[in-house]
Write a protein that holds these residues in place. Structure first.
Motif, PDB file in Angstrom:
ATOM      1  N   CYS A   7       0.853  -1.186   0.000  1.00  0.00           N
ATOM      2  CA  CYS A   7       0.000   0.000   0.000  1.00  0.00           C
ATOM      3  C   CYS A   7       0.890   1.238   0.000  1.00  0.00           C
ATOM      4  N   PHE A   8       0.312   2.347  -0.357  1.00  0.00           N
ATOM      5  CA  PHE A   8       1.110   3.555  -0.597  1.00  0.00           C
ATOM      6  C   PHE A   8       0.884   4.609   0.487  1.00  0.00           C
ATOM      7  N   ASP A   9       0.420   4.166   1.654  1.00  0.00           N
ATOM      8  CA  ASP A   9       0.158   5.103   2.755  1.00  0.00           C
ATOM      9  C   ASP A   9       1.446   5.655   3.352  1.00  0.00           C
ATOM     10  N   ALA A  10       2.503   4.844   3.341  1.00  0.00           N
ATOM     11  CA  ALA A  10       3.765   5.267   3.965  1.00  0.00           C
ATOM     12  C   ALA A  10       4.648   5.954   2.926  1.00  0.00           C
ATOM     13  N   PRO A  11       5.489   6.887   3.398  1.00  0.00           N
ATOM     14  CA  PRO A  11       6.396   7.583   2.469  1.00  0.00           C
ATOM     15  C   PRO A  11       7.583   6.701   2.074  1.00  0.00           C
ATOM     16  N   ILE A  12       8.368   7.202   1.134  1.00  0.00           N
ATOM     17  CA  ILE A  12       9.675   6.651   0.779  1.00  0.00           C
ATOM     18  C   ILE A  12      10.716   7.595   1.378  1.00  0.00           C
ATOM     19  N   VAL A  13      11.704   7.026   2.060  1.00  0.00           N
ATOM     20  CA  VAL A  13      12.792   7.816   2.646  1.00  0.00           C
ATOM     21  C   VAL A  13      14.086   7.371   1.974  1.00  0.00           C
ATOM     22  N   SER A  14      14.739   8.290   1.275  1.00  0.00           N
ATOM     23  CA  SER A  14      15.863   7.938   0.402  1.00  0.00           C
ATOM     24  C   SER A  14      17.108   8.731   0.799  1.00  0.00           C
ATOM     25  N   VAL A  15      18.114   8.027   1.319  1.00  0.00           N
ATOM     26  CA  VAL A  15      19.322   8.642   1.863  1.00  0.00           C
ATOM     27  C   VAL A  15      20.433   8.583   0.826  1.00  0.00           C
ATOM     28  N   SER A  16      21.028   9.730   0.508  1.00  0.00           N
ATOM     29  CA  SER A  16      22.128   9.796  -0.455  1.00  0.00           C
ATOM     30  C   SER A  16      23.454   9.898   0.280  1.00  0.00           C
ATOM     31  N   LEU A  17      24.413   9.068  -0.129  1.00  0.00           N
ATOM     32  CA  LEU A  17      25.749   9.080   0.471  1.00  0.00           C
ATOM     33  C   LEU A  17      26.795   9.005  -0.639  1.00  0.00           C
ATOM     34  N   GLY A  18      27.973   9.543  -0.371  1.00  0.00           N
ATOM     35  CA  GLY A  18      29.065   9.432  -1.339  1.00  0.00           C
ATOM     36  C   GLY A  18      28.965  10.475  -2.437  1.00  0.00           C
ATOM     37  N   LEU A  19      29.268  10.073  -3.655  1.00  0.00           N
ATOM     38  CA  LEU A  19      29.289  11.026  -4.774  1.00  0.00           C
ATOM     39  C   LEU A  19      27.931  11.693  -4.953  1.00  0.00           C
ATOM     40  N   PRO A  20      27.923  12.954  -5.378  1.00  0.00           N
ATOM     41  CA  PRO A  20      26.647  13.634  -5.643  1.00  0.00           C
ATOM     42  C   PRO A  20      25.963  13.061  -6.881  1.00  0.00           C
ATOM     43  N   ALA A  21      24.685  13.384  -7.028  1.00  0.00           N
ATOM     44  CA  ALA A  21      23.942  12.940  -8.206  1.00  0.00           C
ATOM     45  C   ALA A  21      22.832  13.936  -8.482  1.00  0.00           C
ATOM     46  N   VAL A  22      22.233  13.805  -9.664  1.00  0.00           N
ATOM     47  CA  VAL A  22      21.045  14.589  -9.989  1.00  0.00           C
ATOM     48  C   VAL A  22      19.843  13.655  -9.897  1.00  0.00           C
ATOM     49  N   PHE A  23      18.983  13.958  -8.928  1.00  0.00           N
ATOM     50  CA  PHE A  23      17.744  13.197  -8.706  1.00  0.00           C
ATOM     51  C   PHE A  23      16.664  13.848  -9.555  1.00  0.00           C
ATOM     52  N   GLN A  24      15.955  13.027 -10.314  1.00  0.00           N
ATOM     53  CA  GLN A  24      14.846  13.529 -11.123  1.00  0.00           C
ATOM     54  C   GLN A  24      13.554  13.241 -10.368  1.00  0.00           C
ATOM     55  N   PHE A  25      12.703  14.254 -10.266  1.00  0.00           N
ATOM     56  CA  PHE A  25      11.434  14.080  -9.564  1.00  0.00           C
ATOM     57  C   PHE A  25      10.333  14.581 -10.483  1.00  0.00           C
ATOM     58  N   GLY A  26       9.572  13.649 -11.026  1.00  0.00           N
ATOM     59  CA  GLY A  26       8.639  13.962 -12.107  1.00  0.00           C
ATOM     60  C   GLY A  26       7.194  13.975 -11.665  1.00  0.00           C
ATOM     61  N   GLY A  27       6.329  13.672 -12.606  1.00  0.00           N
ATOM     62  CA  GLY A  27       4.892  13.679 -12.353  1.00  0.00           C
ATOM     63  C   GLY A  27       4.353  12.265 -12.256  1.00  0.00           C
ATOM     64  N   PHE A  28       3.109  12.109 -12.675  1.00  0.00           N
ATOM     65  CA  PHE A  28       2.446  10.812 -12.527  1.00  0.00           C
ATOM     66  C   PHE A  28       2.413  10.040 -13.829  1.00  0.00           C
ATOM     67  N   SER A  29       2.967  10.623 -14.878  1.00  0.00           N
ATOM     68  CA  SER A  29       3.192   9.828 -16.082  1.00  0.00           C
ATOM     69  C   SER A  29       4.636  10.034 -16.496  1.00  0.00           C
ATOM     70  N   ARG A  30       5.206   8.992 -17.097  1.00  0.00           N
ATOM     71  CA  ARG A  30       6.645   8.984 -17.357  1.00  0.00           C
ATOM     72  C   ARG A  30       7.089  10.177 -18.194  1.00  0.00           C
ATOM     73  N   SER A  31       6.186  10.644 -19.074  1.00  0.00           N
ATOM     74  CA  SER A  31       6.572  11.712 -19.997  1.00  0.00           C
ATOM     75  C   SER A  31       6.461  13.110 -19.383  1.00  0.00           C
ATOM     76  N   ASP A  32       5.901  13.214 -18.167  1.00  0.00           N
ATOM     77  CA  ASP A  32       5.842  14.527 -17.499  1.00  0.00           C
ATOM     78  C   ASP A  32       7.254  15.062 -17.257  1.00  0.00           C
ATOM     79  N   THR A  33       7.410  16.371 -17.421  1.00  0.00           N
ATOM     80  CA  THR A  33       8.713  16.989 -17.153  1.00  0.00           C
ATOM     81  C   THR A  33       9.113  16.754 -15.704  1.00  0.00           C
ATOM     82  N   ALA A  34      10.381  16.373 -15.505  1.00  0.00           N
ATOM     83  CA  ALA A  34      10.869  16.102 -14.153  1.00  0.00           C
ATOM     84  C   ALA A  34      11.743  17.247 -13.661  1.00  0.00           C
TER      85      ALA A  34
END
Ligand code: MD6
Ligand code: FE
Length: 218
Positions: free
Chosen positions: A143-170
């Motif tokens: 179920c999707f009631d709980a959040p996702i917690v995502s910890v970044s370590l080490g080298l930097p990165a570019v995280f893409q955060f988009g919409g609800f369809s893959r083609s939405d601009t992120a």
């Protein structure tokens, strides 16, 4: 040589919260005080269930290498994506979720406005330079009631955060060692991904980006 005193990572405030959605934030540097204990807890976990390359159901090899800990671990192969209680590589249960992972997950979720988050699954990913994660939704959880917690370590990165369809601009969000992205509620099923990690050397982690993602899967 120029002295890069004001690079982005030097401007990080310890308690900065960047809102990237109605119920999605980046907690800048939140994991920094936890790094030593996180890495210490990770060593026996990865000895028991080492990183491995996985195949997508479509036949591609993922460039990030994955492991898991907690009651449920995530795998993918030609048969599909799924959570299971046994590591197919070792035919043993996944390593137990370290207490420090649970404590950090709860603290980060709470700082992001999600109370009483108790994850039962933790995905651990290592990205070498060039590795990436294509846009996808995290939707194998029961179920999707709980959040996702995502910890970044080490080298930097570019995280893409988009919409609800893959083609939405992120949105493209730089994430650095110690940053935590939390998304849940109305943003829980947003597409997200990671652009190819740039070559570099991190003083603690060397030539890699580590990502620890905590979820409630069962
Ligand atoms: C990240 N990782 O590495 C984001 N999702 O910042 C993910 O979104 C992810 O690494 C599902 C499975 C593995 C992952
Ligand atoms: Fe994901």
């Amino acid at each position: 040589m120029t002295f890069d005193l004001f690079a982005d990572h030097d401007l990080q405030q310890p308690d900065r919260l960047d809102r990237i959605g109605e119920q999605a934030v980046v907690l800048r540097g939140f994991a920094l005080p936890w790094v030593d204990s996180l890495l210490a807890a990770l060593t026996p976990v990865l000895r028991q269930s080492p990183f491995r390359q996985m195949q997508t159901p479509g036949g591609y090899t993922m460039s990030a290498r994955l492991s898991s800990c907690g009651a449920l671990g995530w795998t993918t192969d030609h048969q599909g994506y799924r959570y299971s209680s046994v590591d197919p590589l070792t035919a043993q249960p996944w390593p137990a979720m370290p207490e420090v992972f649970l404590a950090l997950a709860e603290a980060a979720a709470s700082a992001a406005g999600f109370n009483t988050f108790v994850p039962d699954a933790c995905l651990i990913n290592t990205y070498c330079p060039g590795a990436k994660m294509s846009l996808h939704q995290d939707k194998n959880e029961r179920c999707f009631d709980a959040p996702i917690v995502s910890v970044s370590l080490g080298l930097p990165a570019v995280f893409q955060f988009g919409g609800f369809s893959r083609s939405d601009t992120a949105q493209r969000i730089s994430v650095f060692h110690g940053d935590i992205v939390v998304w849940g509620g109305v943003d829980r099923l947003r597409y997200h991904g990671v652009l190819p990690v740039k070559t570099g050397h991190h003083p603690l982690l060397g030539e890699q980006r580590l990502n620890i993602t905590l979820r409630k899967a069962g």
